[in-house]
Design an enzyme around this catalytic site. Structure first.
Site, PDB file in Angstrom:
ATOM      1  N   SER A  44      17.461  36.908  -6.641  1.00 62.08           N
ATOM      2  CA  SER A  44      17.405  38.316  -6.244  1.00 62.08           C
ATOM      3  C   SER A  44      17.527  38.512  -4.743  1.00 62.08           C
ATOM      4  O   SER A  44      18.050  39.536  -4.280  1.00 62.08           O
ATOM      5  CB  SER A  44      16.092  38.940  -6.736  1.00 62.08           C
ATOM      6  OG  SER A  44      14.960  38.209  -6.264  1.00 62.08           O
ATOM      7  N   HIS A 248      10.988  42.680  -1.714  1.00 67.49           N
ATOM      8  CA  HIS A 248      12.319  42.136  -1.442  1.00 67.49           C
ATOM      9  C   HIS A 248      12.853  42.751  -0.149  1.00 67.49           C
ATOM     10  O   HIS A 248      12.458  43.860   0.213  1.00 67.49           O
ATOM     11  CB  HIS A 248      13.290  42.450  -2.593  1.00 67.49           C
ATOM     12  CG  HIS A 248      13.092  41.597  -3.802  1.00 67.49           C
ATOM     13  ND1 HIS A 248      12.112  41.861  -4.737  1.00 67.49           N
ATOM     14  CD2 HIS A 248      13.739  40.483  -4.234  1.00 67.49           C
ATOM     15  CE1 HIS A 248      12.169  40.946  -5.697  1.00 67.49           C
ATOM     16  NE2 HIS A 248      13.142  40.093  -5.406  1.00 67.49           N
TER      17      HIS A 248
END
Length: 352
Positions: A44, A248
């Site tokens: 990711s 993230h």
């Protein structure tokens, strides 16, 4: 008889004409037709999760660092990275894009092998419910005992499949700065420090294995220092809506990654001023809506189940107090919700 030199010249000229016609029919320029091939592998962090522009089931955002690098350096991007990928997924599903013609390969991988998402989820809960220390220890055990062999196998496969490529393997930044500014999460300073130390363990392993296979190592920790969750500006999202975007790198963080990967892959500086893409603003929501969302996250922890109430009692917290706060979290009064979230934070610090 036609002289051989003239014949070769005629053949070359004819081939050039045919190639030009083919390129024209495809609607690309000659420069694009011969752009060096760049394959972005990984998880990711390489798929651009966090940039709020999901394109497919793997995410693969146009604001992810691989897309920024391809645009800046004029590379032909084969975007293979996929959210949730572990080392075995890269080997099984992504390496087919590599060949002897591949010029550049980038990758972040290993966070999911070490159960990054599960560890974060465990540590985000109140201290009387979670086993953050145990979750971190389990992740570190994977890093120490399982990932070395997985990296050796995967890196050997990459070198074999793309023997002429420049390969850069990225590490992971520190996510936390010691502060938890989200009312719906319960990371203590010591837990944040331990989580960052886990990133250090993983990065040190990646650096050693990359060097052992002749790959460049991209270390983001210094560049991201001062840009962790709750810093200003953040390069890493805290708890977000949707939840997938949490923890993230955001668009600024992906520019930061591109500034590290680009030179490692090409030998040339990365110029962020050449980018037309701008940082994505956080979704606008009212304070009341934010409180409601945070309360719903905490309610998802099921604080008032019998088992969780027994856990609270073992830590010196009265079950009746937990039940009262859970009822307040369900209130339509934002002030009551905020008081309940704040009180739960106090109880968490008390038991940490």
């Amino acid at each position: 008889m036609i002289p051989s030199k003239l014949l070769r010249g005629s053949i070359v000229a004819a081939a050039t004409t045919v190639l030009a016609a083919l390129v024209s029919s495809l609607g690309v320029t000659p420069a694009q037709a011969v752009a060096p091939q760049y394959v972005a592998l990984g998880d990711s962090y390489s798929a651009g999760v966090g940039t709020r522009d999901k394109q497919d089931d793997c995410y693969r955002s146009p604001y992810g660092y691989p897309a920024l690098i391809a645009d800046t350096y004029g590379l032909a991007l084969s975007y293979q990275a996929c959210s949730g990928a572990v080392t075995a997924d890269v080997a099984a599903n992504q390496l087919q894009a590599l060949s002897s013609g591949t010029a550049h390969v980038s990758m972040t991988i290993g966070g999911n092998d070490a159960h990054f998402a599960d560890v974060i989820t465990e540590c985000a809960q109140p201290g009387w419910l979670s086993d953050c220390e145990g979750a971190i220890a389990d992740g570190n055990a994977v890093i120490a005992n399982q990932l070395p062999g997985r990296y050796d196998s995967l890196f050997t496969a990459i070198a074999t499949a793309a023997p002429n490529a420049t390969v850069a393997i990225g590490g992971y930044p520190w996510i936390f700065n010691g502060e938890d500014c989200n009312l719906a999460t319960f990371f203590s300073p010591s837990e944040q420090s331990a989580l960052n130390a886990g990133s250090d363990n993983l990065d040190e392993l990646i650096a050693a294995k990359a060097a052992g296979h002749g790959f460049a190592f991209v270390d983001p920790r210094s560049s991201f220092d001062g840009h962790a969750v709750c810093d200003d500006p953040e390069w890493i999202n805290g708890l977000s809506n949707p939840i997938e975007e949490s923890y993230h790198p955001n668009r600024d963080g992906n520019v930061g990654y591109a500034a590290l990967f680009g030179p490692a892959l090409t030998g040339s500086p990365f110029d962020p001023t050449s980018l037309s893409r701008t940082a994505a603003a956080k979704p606008r929501e009212t304070r009341d809506a934010k409180l409601r969302r945070e309360a719903d996250v905490v309610l998802s922890f099921d604080l008032d189940t019998p088992a969780n109430l027994r856990a609270a009692r073992r830590h010196g917290i009265a079950p009746a107090e937990i039940k009262r706060l859970v009822r307040a979290l369900d209130s339509d009064d934002p002030a009551a919700v905020e008081r309940a979230l704040t009180e739960l934070r106090r109880l968490d610090r008390q038991t940490s």
